[in-house]
Design an enzyme around this catalytic site. Sequence first.
Site, mmCIF file in Angstrom:
data_model
loop_
_atom_site.group_PDB
_atom_site.id
_atom_site.type_symbol
_atom_site.label_atom_id
_atom_site.label_comp_id
_atom_site.label_asym_id
_atom_site.label_seq_id
_atom_site.Cartn_x
_atom_site.Cartn_y
_atom_site.Cartn_z
ATOM 1 N N TYR A 25 3.681 9.237 -11.232
ATOM 2 C CA TYR A 25 2.734 8.451 -10.427
ATOM 3 C C TYR A 25 1.968 7.458 -11.320
ATOM 4 C CZ TYR A 25 -1.039 7.581 -7.027
ATOM 5 O OH TYR A 25 -1.940 7.005 -6.161
ATOM 6 N N ASN B 239 0.813 -1.225 0.000
ATOM 7 C CA ASN B 239 0.000 0.000 0.000
ATOM 8 C C ASN B 239 0.844 1.271 0.000
ATOM 9 O OD1 ASN B 239 -2.519 1.724 0.908
ATOM 10 N ND2 ASN B 239 -0.925 2.073 2.451
#
Length: 252
Positions: A160, A95
């Site tokens: 990203y 995560n």
Amino acid sequence: MIELTGKAAVVTGSSRGIGAAIARKLADAGADLVLNHSRAASRNGAEAVAESIASREGDNRVIISQADVSQADQAQKLIQSCLHEFGSIDILVNNAGITRDTLLMRMKEEDWHATLSVNLGGTFNCSKAAVLPMMKQRSGRIINLSSIIGLIGNAGQTNYAASKAGIVGFTKSLAREVAGRNITVNAVAPGFIATEMTGGMPDKIKKEMLDRVPLQRTGEPEDVAEAVLFLASGRASYITGEVLKVTGGLGM
Ligand code: NAP
């Protein structure tokens, strides 16, 4: 009800936000937890998550392990801490993630490398460390946090988006490699979720994002945690190599 008693889980980046919600959700189902953060400054956050788990009913064990997942040796120690404390690693949730948003023409090399090495490199490092014990156990669940941005792109997020698209390819390839050992590997792709990561976005951009969400609300970390819990459970035993979008319909 989903039951994970006796299972040991590592959730990277679980000192706040989506990772903290995932850790709580897995703990509610009975799993033992290794919480993780990378900076001394976020130790308090991890401790608060550990306390909120300890204060509930149930006898889950929880430990906190500080590790920068972009560093292979630290990722290895993180997984080892789970094996050492709980004797197995049944669930790994990759995560931990960062953003370093800017248009490509202004992006510094360090913004590119930092984003790729935490988001994609961290997923590689932790998965690599966890796969061998999972193969020996002949069972395991790996769940990787991608993003809707990795699927549809977003101006100002080339680094990203590349890291999160990379996670999709990584997930599908690893799923093929380890399927024969009863290990599933899936990705969750959240949309616009209310956390510190999105909290700093300018109001104008937030409104533009929300206008594109058919369910007309920002997602909560718990919305993502529910999807991760499902993929970590026996109910998802015939699902591997998938990308589950949790976006309120954004990017459907
Ligand atoms: P967040 O609130 O910024 O939390 C990030 C977590 O990752 C923190 O616990 C942080 O701890 C940890 N972390 C950062 N760098 C790390 C490193 N090198 N090693 C270990 N831990 C590290 O982020 P979030 O919104 O909860 O996002 C969680 C994940 O969901 C990320 O992968 C993100 O890309 C993805 N996601 C989020 C959204 C959204 O809308 N929020 C949408 C799609 C996908 P430290 O401070 O100690 O480093």
